[in-house]
Design a protein around this motif. Structure first.
Motif, mmCIF file in Angstrom:
data_model
loop_
_atom_site.group_PDB
_atom_site.id
_atom_site.type_symbol
_atom_site.label_atom_id
_atom_site.label_comp_id
_atom_site.label_asym_id
_atom_site.label_seq_id
_atom_site.Cartn_x
_atom_site.Cartn_y
_atom_site.Cartn_z
ATOM 1 N N GLU A 46 0.862 -1.193 0.000
ATOM 2 C CA GLU A 46 0.000 0.000 0.000
ATOM 3 C C GLU A 46 0.898 1.243 0.000
ATOM 4 O O GLU A 46 1.983 1.228 0.600
ATOM 5 N N PHE A 52 4.788 6.771 4.439
ATOM 6 C CA PHE A 52 3.378 6.733 4.878
ATOM 7 C C PHE A 52 3.020 8.124 5.451
ATOM 8 O O PHE A 52 3.039 8.347 6.661
ATOM 9 N N LYS A 126 -9.648 2.176 -1.540
ATOM 10 C CA LYS A 126 -9.736 1.580 -0.195
ATOM 11 C C LYS A 126 -11.047 1.945 0.511
ATOM 12 O O LYS A 126 -11.401 3.124 0.608
ATOM 13 N N PRO A 130 -8.698 3.454 8.318
ATOM 14 C CA PRO A 130 -8.554 3.453 9.776
ATOM 15 C C PRO A 130 -8.080 4.811 10.285
ATOM 16 O O PRO A 130 -7.840 5.739 9.504
ATOM 17 N N GLY A 131 -7.941 4.885 11.598
ATOM 18 C CA GLY A 131 -7.354 6.078 12.204
ATOM 19 C C GLY A 131 -8.390 7.157 12.458
ATOM 20 O O GLY A 131 -9.533 6.878 12.797
ATOM 21 N N HIS A 143 -2.428 8.815 12.668
ATOM 22 C CA HIS A 143 -2.849 7.916 11.574
ATOM 23 C C HIS A 143 -4.065 8.572 10.918
ATOM 24 O O HIS A 143 -5.216 8.228 11.207
ATOM 25 N N GLU A 145 -5.634 8.751 8.028
ATOM 26 C CA GLU A 145 -6.214 8.322 6.740
ATOM 27 C C GLU A 145 -7.603 8.915 6.518
ATOM 28 O O GLU A 145 -7.992 9.192 5.392
ATOM 29 N N CYS A 170 -4.675 -2.888 3.147
ATOM 30 C CA CYS A 170 -4.332 -2.806 4.564
ATOM 31 C C CYS A 170 -5.485 -3.088 5.535
ATOM 32 O O CYS A 170 -5.835 -4.227 5.746
ATOM 33 N N ASN A 171 -6.081 -2.039 6.098
ATOM 34 C CA ASN A 171 -7.097 -2.267 7.134
ATOM 35 C C ASN A 171 -8.259 -3.115 6.628
ATOM 36 O O ASN A 171 -8.907 -3.816 7.423
ATOM 37 N N ARG A 173 -8.094 -5.822 5.341
ATOM 38 C CA ARG A 173 -7.842 -7.251 5.598
ATOM 39 C C ARG A 173 -8.372 -7.705 6.944
ATOM 40 O O ARG A 173 -8.487 -8.901 7.199
ATOM 41 N N ARG A 174 -8.693 -6.764 7.815
ATOM 42 C CA ARG A 174 -9.189 -7.125 9.156
ATOM 43 C C ARG A 174 -10.696 -7.386 9.177
ATOM 44 O O ARG A 174 -11.244 -7.762 10.212
ATOM 45 N N ASN A 195 0.512 -1.069 5.413
ATOM 46 C CA ASN A 195 1.471 -0.295 6.224
ATOM 47 C C ASN A 195 0.933 -0.375 7.641
ATOM 48 O O ASN A 195 -0.042 0.313 7.979
ATOM 49 N N THR A 196 1.525 -1.202 8.475
ATOM 50 C CA THR A 196 0.976 -1.409 9.818
ATOM 51 C C THR A 196 2.026 -1.120 10.887
ATOM 52 O O THR A 196 3.004 -1.866 11.007
ATOM 53 N N ASN A 200 0.032 0.741 18.387
ATOM 54 C CA ASN A 200 -1.287 1.294 18.117
ATOM 55 C C ASN A 200 -1.621 2.239 19.273
ATOM 56 O O ASN A 200 -2.028 1.785 20.342
HETATM 57 N N1 CDT Z 1 -2.652 1.482 6.560
HETATM 58 C C1 CDT Z 1 -3.515 0.885 7.406
HETATM 59 O O1 CDT Z 1 -4.672 0.677 7.084
HETATM 60 N N2 CDT Z 1 -3.023 0.558 8.617
HETATM 61 C C2 CDT Z 1 -3.837 0.069 9.672
HETATM 62 C C3 CDT Z 1 -3.311 0.547 10.974
HETATM 63 C C4 CDT Z 1 -4.381 0.601 11.947
HETATM 64 S S1 CDT Z 1 -3.941 1.483 13.374
HETATM 65 C C5 CDT Z 1 -4.802 2.932 13.196
HETATM 66 C C6 CDT Z 1 -3.965 -1.443 9.718
HETATM 67 O O2 CDT Z 1 -5.083 -1.930 9.885
HETATM 68 O O3 CDT Z 1 -2.969 -2.154 9.643
#
Ligand code: CDT
Length: 302
Positions: A46, A52, A126, A130-131, A143, A145, A170-171, A173-174, A195-196, A200
Motif C-alpha cells: 500500500e 506513509f 480503499k 482506519p485512524g 494515523h 487516513e 491494509c485495514n 484485511r481485518r 502499512n501497519t 497502536n
Molecule cells: N494502513 C492501514 O490501514 N493501517 C492500519 C493501521 C491501523 S492502526 C490505526 C492497519 O489496519 O494495519
C-alpha cells in the motif's frame, strides 16, 4: 491446474526525503529479480511510492499533494509500465490518488492491477480507512487516513492472469466482509498491500499481537472463501516508526506457503494453483449450498 507464479514484493522503509524516482528504481529492481524467477505477477505494498504520509498533520491538506499521483501512469511511474510490457510481468501497486471531479479535488488510497502488457486492468479505492480525521497531537504519531482520503465504495474482482483477481488495502484485511464480498464474486486471489505500525496508540495492549493479528485475518479470509491471499508489507523503521513485516502468500487452505523474513526489500515467491480454490469453494465453503443469508439479515441482503 492453473498456476500463477506470484511474488510478494515487500519494501523496507521509504524515507520522507526519498524521491519517487528512487522508489520506482527499488520497485524496478523487484520486477527484474522476480522475472528471473519466472514470476507472473508482483504484488507491491500500500502507498508504495512514498513514505506513509498520513502520520503527519498539515492544516492545509494541499501541502501534501506532492505525495499523490494525478495520473497513472505518470512521468515517475511510466518506467514500471514499460518494464511490465518488456519483461511480460504484471503487478499490483498501491498509491495515493488525486483526481479533480466536477472541479473538486478528491483523494483516495488506491491500488491498481497491471497485466503483462503493461495495461491497467483494474483499480480499487480503499473502503476501510482506519485512524482519525482530525489533528490528535497527543499521539506518539498520527494515523490520519480519514483526513487524507475519502472511502471507496465497493470491492471488485477482475479477470486476469488466468483467474479471478481481487484487491484490498491494509485495514480492509481485518474485515471479514472484504473477503466475503469478493468470495461471492468468485475471487481466486486477493492481493493486498499494507502499512501497519507495531504500536497502536489508542490500544497499546495490542502491540505484542500485531503480527499474530496480521496473519490471523489473512489466513481466515483465505480459508473461509477458498481463495489465495497475497499480503505485502512496507516494513521496518520508517521516519522513526516501527512497521511490521510478515508479508505472506496464503493458500486457500489458510496455510502460509511463502513469507518474508526480513523488514527490508525482499521477495517471497510461490507457485499458486488457482484450481486449489475449487476444493474449498465446492465443499465446506460451497456458498450456494451452505450459506444461510436469511439468517444474516442484519448484514446481508443476499
Ligand atoms: N494502513 C492501514 O490501514 N493501517 C492500519 C493501521 C491501523 S492502526 C490505526 C492497519 O489496519 O494495519
Amino acid at each position: 491446474s492453473r498456476f500463477v507464479n506470484v511474488a510478494a514484493a515487500q519494501l523496507g522503509p521509504i524515507a520522507r526525503s526519498e524521491t519517487k524516482k528512487q522508489v520506482v528504481d527499488r520497485l524496478l529492481a523487484h520486477l527484474h529479480q522476480a522475472k528471473k524467477m519466472d514470476v507472473d505477477v508482483v504484488v507491491f505494498p500500500e502507498l508504495a511510492l512514498t513514505t506513509f504520509f498520513p502520520r503527519w498533520f498539515s492544516e492545509d491538506i494541499s501541502d501534501f499533494d506532492c505525495f499523490y499521483e494525478t495520473q497513472m501512469p505518470g512521468p515517475d511511474t511510466q518506467p514500471l509500465f514499460d518494464a511490465a510490457a518488456k519483461l511480460q510481468i504484471g503487478f499490483y501497486l498501491g498509491y495515493a490518488e488525486l483526481v479533480i471531479e466536477n472541479g473538486v479535488k478528491r483523494r483516495f488510497n488506491v491500488s491498481i492491477l497491471v497485466d503483462k502488457t503493461g495495461t491497467i486492468v483494474g483499480k480499487y479505492r480503499k473502503v476501510h480507512l482506519p485512524g482519525h480525521g482530525q489533528d490528535e497531537p497527543w499521539r506518539a504519531f498520527q494515523h490520519l487516513e480519514k483526513y487524507y482520503f475519502e472511502p471507496g465504495h465497493e470491492f471488485g474482482v477482475w479477470s486476469a492472469f488466468g483467474g479471478v483477481m481481487g484487491m484490498a488495502l491494509c485495514n480492509d484485511r481485518r474485515w471479514s466482509e472484504t473477503y466475503r464480498v469478493m468470495g461471492l464474486k468468485g475471487v481466486e486471489m486477493v492481493m493486498l498491500g499494507y502499512n501497519t505500525p507495531v504500536h497502536n496508540p489508542p490500544a497499546p495492549e495490542h502491540d505484542d499481537l500485531s503480527m499474530f493479528h496480521n496473519h490471523l485475518v489473512m489466513q481466515a479470509g483465505a480459508y473461509q472463501n477458498g481463495t489465495w491471499v497475497v499480503g505485502v508489507a512496507k516494513a521496518g523503521s520508517e521516519e522513526g516508526i516501527e512497521m511490521i513485516g510478515g508479508s505472506a502468500i496464503i493458500a486457500p487452505s489458510g496455510e502460509i506457503v511463502a513469507a518474508c523474513s526480513t523488514k527490508g526489500d525482499e521477495l517471497a515467491i510461490a507457485r499458486c494453483d488457482l484450481d486449489l480454490c475449487h476444493s474449498y469453494k465446492s465443499t465446506t465453503f460451497n456458498f450456494e449450498r451452505h450459506r444461510r443469508p436469511e439468517a444474516y439479515g442484519l448484514i446481508s441482503s443476499q
